[in-house]
Design a protein around this motif. Sequence first.
Motif, mmCIF file in Angstrom:
data_model
loop_
_atom_site.group_PDB
_atom_site.id
_atom_site.type_symbol
_atom_site.label_atom_id
_atom_site.label_comp_id
_atom_site.label_asym_id
_atom_site.label_seq_id
_atom_site.Cartn_x
_atom_site.Cartn_y
_atom_site.Cartn_z
ATOM 1 N N ASP A 221 0.805 -1.222 0.000
ATOM 2 C CA ASP A 221 0.000 0.000 0.000
ATOM 3 C C ASP A 221 0.840 1.275 0.000
ATOM 4 N N ALA A 222 2.144 1.140 0.139
ATOM 5 C CA ALA A 222 3.008 2.314 0.319
ATOM 6 C C ALA A 222 2.852 3.329 -0.812
ATOM 7 N N GLU A 223 2.736 2.856 -2.035
ATOM 8 C CA GLU A 223 2.671 3.773 -3.172
ATOM 9 C C GLU A 223 1.336 4.495 -3.262
ATOM 10 N N HIS A 224 0.334 4.021 -2.502
ATOM 11 C CA HIS A 224 -1.003 4.631 -2.550
ATOM 12 C C HIS A 224 -1.241 5.614 -1.401
ATOM 13 N N LEU A 225 -0.246 5.782 -0.540
ATOM 14 C CA LEU A 225 -0.385 6.683 0.608
ATOM 15 C C LEU A 225 0.596 7.838 0.465
ATOM 16 N N GLY A 226 0.061 9.044 0.392
ATOM 17 C CA GLY A 226 0.907 10.218 0.240
ATOM 18 C C GLY A 226 1.413 10.735 1.577
ATOM 19 N N PRO A 227 1.819 11.988 1.642
ATOM 20 C CA PRO A 227 2.350 12.569 2.885
ATOM 21 C C PRO A 227 1.309 12.578 4.007
ATOM 22 N N ILE A 228 1.808 12.457 5.219
ATOM 23 C CA ILE A 228 0.968 12.506 6.421
ATOM 24 C C ILE A 228 1.459 13.656 7.287
#
Length: 302
Positions: A221-228
């Motif tokens: 899922d890393a590529e589908h989660l942007g900055p937090i």
Amino acid sequence: MSANKNADGGWKSFIWNSEKKEFLGRTGCSWFKIFIFYVIFYGCLAGIFIGTIQAMLMTLSNFKPTYQDRVAPPGLSHFPRPDKAEISYSIKEESYKPYVDHIKKFLKAYDPENQIDTTKFDDCGEQLKTYTDRGPLESDEGVRKACRFDRAWLKDCAGIEKKDEDFGFKEGKPCLIVKLNRIVNFRPRPPSSNDSIPEPAHPNVQPNLIPIHCTNKREEDAEHLGPIEYFGLGPGFPLQYYPYYGKLLHPNYLQPLVAVKFHNITRGYEMRIECKVYGENIYYNEKDRYQGRFDIKITINS
């Protein structure tokens, strides 16, 4: 006919025997003795029961739990908190409105006008500090003041300004409001080193702060989660808000909050996110997904 009369006479005689002055086969003196016996018997039982309850109450405190060895410190909660820990919505107001209303209801207690009374609230400052000691639990100091927490510190996730009144849901950048659950007299201890903390969480480690870090639960899922982004008095929970003295002594207590904003979750993708807090006395349990952490699914549809 005579047999029936004898039977009727025997039954009536058992109820009341006028010759022997007996009721149900016993005289008045016999009934009196039985009554006295059972009064004494049940009186003794009641006395034993009351005595054991009083002895137990003598070991209990109104302000501090006698036994906390089975309390798993601490739980990590988030708002909104939907069923099955799943947030799924489309970019339409009627779709995300229940989530927004849930957050607004929770943050109402953090409005500045609800924290004006100086007899109930203290300014503990916006700088990170150590624990605020308000005396022992068993003392005559009475109700303790609580530290103020201004929801404006949550910035983009405060829901105050017109631009963020929907907590980022409208633009597909939703906020979660996170808190540590209350435990009487619990003092969370910050991590003593970075050895037990994942490297991406190292920037969130600061003195006098219990750091929080959110990331993708699954590697794919890393590529589908942007900055937090984290908002509050830091990327975690300040120590000056601890310890909590319980409902009787700390009725106005406000837990410190951290707002977590997700800036770029891929649309139409079921993103599973995990948030964890780190500390020396904070533990995790695979059977309890809210002990020291939580995971949640967020799906933003077009």
